[in-house]
Design a protein around this motif. Structure first.
Motif, PDB file in Angstrom:
ATOM      1  N   LEU A   9     -70.226 -32.948 -57.039  1.00 41.08           N
ATOM      2  CA  LEU A   9     -71.127 -31.948 -57.613  1.00 41.08           C
ATOM      3  C   LEU A   9     -70.514 -30.555 -57.536  1.00 41.08           C
ATOM      4  O   LEU A   9     -70.554 -29.789 -58.493  1.00 41.08           O
ATOM      5  CB  LEU A   9     -72.476 -31.978 -56.893  1.00 41.08           C
ATOM      6  N   GLY A  10     -69.925 -30.213 -56.400  1.00 37.93           N
ATOM      7  CA  GLY A  10     -69.288 -28.907 -56.235  1.00 37.93           C
ATOM      8  C   GLY A  10     -68.083 -28.730 -57.133  1.00 37.93           C
ATOM      9  O   GLY A  10     -67.851 -27.646 -57.676  1.00 37.93           O
ATOM     10  N   LEU A  11     -67.318 -29.788 -57.319  1.00 32.46           N
ATOM     11  CA  LEU A  11     -66.156 -29.733 -58.198  1.00 32.46           C
ATOM     12  C   LEU A  11     -66.583 -29.432 -59.630  1.00 32.46           C
ATOM     13  O   LEU A  11     -66.042 -28.530 -60.282  1.00 32.46           O
ATOM     14  CB  LEU A  11     -65.400 -31.055 -58.145  1.00 32.46           C
ATOM     15  N   ILE A  12     -67.575 -30.150 -60.104  1.00 28.35           N
ATOM     16  CA  ILE A  12     -68.036 -29.951 -61.478  1.00 28.35           C
ATOM     17  C   ILE A  12     -68.746 -28.604 -61.615  1.00 28.35           C
ATOM     18  O   ILE A  12     -68.550 -27.883 -62.601  1.00 28.35           O
ATOM     19  CB  ILE A  12     -68.932 -31.118 -61.908  1.00 28.35           C
ATOM     20  N   ALA A  13     -69.563 -28.238 -60.633  1.00 32.89           N
ATOM     21  CA  ALA A  13     -70.260 -26.946 -60.682  1.00 32.89           C
ATOM     22  C   ALA A  13     -69.261 -25.794 -60.635  1.00 32.89           C
ATOM     23  O   ALA A  13     -69.435 -24.783 -61.325  1.00 32.89           O
ATOM     24  CB  ALA A  13     -71.257 -26.833 -59.537  1.00 32.89           C
ATOM     25  N   GLY A  14     -68.206 -25.930 -59.842  1.00 30.98           N
ATOM     26  CA  GLY A  14     -67.171 -24.901 -59.786  1.00 30.98           C
ATOM     27  C   GLY A  14     -66.433 -24.753 -61.109  1.00 30.98           C
ATOM     28  O   GLY A  14     -66.133 -23.649 -61.547  1.00 30.98           O
ATOM     29  N   ALA A  15     -66.166 -25.891 -61.766  1.00 32.45           N
ATOM     30  CA  ALA A  15     -65.499 -25.843 -63.067  1.00 32.45           C
ATOM     31  C   ALA A  15     -66.407 -25.205 -64.119  1.00 32.45           C
ATOM     32  O   ALA A  15     -65.944 -24.416 -64.950  1.00 32.45           O
ATOM     33  CB  ALA A  15     -65.103 -27.248 -63.494  1.00 32.45           C
ATOM     34  N   ILE A  16     -67.689 -25.512 -64.078  1.00 23.25           N
ATOM     35  CA  ILE A  16     -68.630 -24.902 -65.025  1.00 23.25           C
ATOM     36  C   ILE A  16     -68.774 -23.408 -64.750  1.00 23.25           C
ATOM     37  O   ILE A  16     -68.824 -22.592 -65.663  1.00 23.25           O
ATOM     38  CB  ILE A  16     -69.982 -25.630 -64.983  1.00 23.25           C
ATOM     39  N   ALA A  17     -68.829 -23.034 -63.468  1.00 27.31           N
ATOM     40  CA  ALA A  17     -68.920 -21.608 -63.115  1.00 27.31           C
ATOM     41  C   ALA A  17     -67.681 -20.858 -63.594  1.00 27.31           C
ATOM     42  O   ALA A  17     -67.778 -19.729 -64.076  1.00 27.31           O
ATOM     43  CB  ALA A  17     -69.090 -21.446 -61.610  1.00 27.31           C
ATOM     44  N   LYS A  18     -66.530 -21.488 -63.480  1.00 36.00           N
ATOM     45  CA  LYS A  18     -65.291 -20.872 -63.962  1.00 36.00           C
ATOM     46  C   LYS A  18     -65.311 -20.719 -65.476  1.00 36.00           C
ATOM     47  O   LYS A  18     -64.832 -19.723 -66.021  1.00 36.00           O
ATOM     48  CB  LYS A  18     -64.104 -21.729 -63.523  1.00 36.00           C
TER      49      LYS A  18
END
Length: 88
Positions: A9-18
């Protein structure tokens, strides 16, 4: 949700935030992943404190929105802190 769920979840959320906040960051992909994981946890805590809902089910829309919001906020703070340090 287990630790592997938090990481994904953090990996995908971090990519979306980027993607939401494009630009150059002092860190690489590892820093973005870490910001995403910590941002997801931060979003869960804020969501449970303010709205009474936290990060629960992996496939729930509110879980994703809170994780992405937490990651965007944390990425913004990270850019403010490291941007000032780089100029000094």
């Amino acid at each position: 949700m287990g630790i592997l769920g938090w990481i994904v979840l953090g990996l995908i959320a971090g990519a979306i935030a980027k993607a939401v906040m494009p630009g150059r960051d002092p860190g690489g992909i590892i820093v973005t992943i870490l910001i995403g994981i910590v941002g997801a946890i931060l979003g869960g805590f804020i969501g449970s404190a303010v709205f009474g809902t936290g990060l629960g089910n992996f496939f729930d829309l509110s879980t994703w929105l809170l994780a992405i919001l937490g990651s965007v906020v944390l990425l913004g703070i990270y850019r403010l802190v490291t941007g000032r340090r780089a100029r000094a």
